[in-house]
Design an enzyme around this catalytic site. Structure first.
Site, mmCIF file in Angstrom:
data_model
loop_
_atom_site.group_PDB
_atom_site.id
_atom_site.type_symbol
_atom_site.label_atom_id
_atom_site.label_comp_id
_atom_site.label_asym_id
_atom_site.label_seq_id
_atom_site.Cartn_x
_atom_site.Cartn_y
_atom_site.Cartn_z
ATOM 1 N N PHE A 103 -4.266 5.968 -0.493
ATOM 2 C CA PHE A 103 -5.580 4.786 0.275
ATOM 3 C C PHE A 103 -4.772 3.135 0.716
ATOM 4 C CE2 PHE A 103 -6.752 8.970 -2.276
ATOM 5 C CZ PHE A 103 -7.870 8.768 -1.473
ATOM 6 N N HIS A 104 -4.834 2.698 1.806
ATOM 7 C CA HIS A 104 -4.234 1.380 1.918
ATOM 8 C C HIS A 104 -5.525 0.551 1.527
ATOM 9 C CE1 HIS A 104 -1.308 3.302 4.162
ATOM 10 N NE2 HIS A 104 -1.409 4.123 3.940
ATOM 11 N N ASP A 105 -7.191 1.609 2.461
ATOM 12 C CA ASP A 105 -7.971 0.120 2.706
ATOM 13 C C ASP A 105 -8.320 -0.721 0.763
ATOM 14 O OD1 ASP A 105 -6.819 0.113 4.882
ATOM 15 O OD2 ASP A 105 -9.275 1.363 5.681
ATOM 16 N N THR A 108 0.358 -0.776 -0.054
ATOM 17 C CA THR A 108 -0.180 -0.067 0.222
ATOM 18 C C THR A 108 0.908 1.298 -0.049
ATOM 19 O OG1 THR A 108 -0.215 0.352 2.497
ATOM 20 C CG2 THR A 108 -1.757 -1.268 1.067
ATOM 21 N N TYR A 126 -0.195 13.227 5.122
ATOM 22 C CA TYR A 126 1.109 12.428 4.561
ATOM 23 C C TYR A 126 1.939 12.904 3.764
ATOM 24 C CZ TYR A 126 -1.064 7.977 4.993
ATOM 25 O OH TYR A 126 -1.332 6.310 6.050
#
Length: 311
Positions: free
Chosen positions: A239-241, A193, A228
């Protein structure tokens, strides 16, 4: 191919982006949102999930889940990352919809029994709900198609300690239970990610393609980008998720490594996710550990195009 999923979430700005991506994808059938503490307290997570469903005009069950770690004191929330409301302090109008009366864990169990072998739980917050669901139904691994999580850091540093990623660190004992269960588990951690920074032009594209949902993500993510972008030359966020959902839509985007995994509950290294790739260890303690799939690379250009086109 349509994938039935339950999204286990703690909305959260990147959760919102992921949820809207799942709602918009023709390949994803979201059966419900189960909520957990993490980015925000669980009461706020549940309310935020209802708000996102109302914004997207999607009528699915939303459940409230665990509000504390499996072991230990309540953790602090990530207000400095997601804002006081979880949505970058844009303060959307709260939904008047009502929660499903079931707990998050009970909903997961009920849906798994109703659709045996068909559902993937996509867990993008701490893993307390899944750990509790396993306690309610020990046969759950046989009832689910799989589990995909956003969390962990197999071969890279953590983001809350030198070795631990936030979702796993928030409830390491629950994560240990989940990682040890005999199901098909795929981990999308910081290994992958953090390799895809998104710049302002990406958010502008989401807003252009979908003024309502993309516009909300664009506005909420300005706070997220502020966090960030500290000590960076360029303005970016991560946008990790959304990555576990993207993998369901197009697995060819990712490079996957399989290995034996463990989660540390040692106080100093709590939340560390260690992975021994296949054929790299002879230790009986490691060989007895469950095997999982770990995403280690992704095609950034194709992933970005998928997100933009889907919105």
């Amino acid at each position: 191919m349509s994938h039935k999923i339950i999204l286990d979430t703690d909305p959260g700005i990147d959760d919102a982006m992921a949820i809207f991506f799942a709602f918009q994808s023709p390949d994803i059938d979201v059966l419900g949102l189960t909520t957990v503490y993490g980015n925000v307290p669980v009461e706020m997570a549940a309310q935020n999930a209802l708000t996102l469903c109302e914004m997207a005009e999607v009528d699915i069950p939303v459940c409230k889940g665990v509000g504390m770690p499996w072991v230990g004191p309540q953790s602090k929330y990530a207000h400095f990352v997601h804002g006081d409301d979880g949505f970058g302090d844009v303060c959307p109008k709260p939904s008047k919809r009502e929660l499903d009366p079931r707990s998050s864990a009970q909903f997961i169990v009920d849906m798994a029994r109703q659709h045996p072998g068909e559902i993937t739980v996509v867990a993008i917050g701490p893993l307390g709900n899944l750990a509790l669901a396993l306690r309610l139904e020990p046969e759950l691994p046989k009832l689910l198609k799989g589990v995909s999580i956003m969390g962990g850091a197999a071969f890279v540093p953590g983001n809350v300690t030198p070795v631990a990623e936030a979702n796993i660190w928030n409830d390491a004992y629950a994560a240990e239970i989940v990682f040890a269960a005999d199901w098909n588990l795929t981990m999308f951690g910081l290994d992958v990610t953090m390799t895809v920074p998104f710049e302002p032009a990406f958010l502008e594209s989401l807003r252009e393609n979908n003024a309502k949902l993309g516009g909300f993500v664009h506005d909420a993510a300005q706070f997220y980008m502020d966090f960030y972008s500290q000590n960076r030359e360029n303005r970016v966020c991560f946008f990790h998720d959304a990555m576990p959902i993207a993998h369901l839509v197009d697995p060819s985007l990712f490079e996957i490594v399989r290995g034996h995994a463990r989660v540390s509950t040692d106080p100093l290294n709590i939340g560390q996710t260690s992975v021994a790739p296949e054929n790299t260890t002879a230790s009986p303690d490691w060989l007895e550990a469950q095997q999982i799939d770990v995403a280690v690379k992704v095609d950034k250009e194709r992933l970005t195009k998928l997100y933009i086109d889907t919105y």
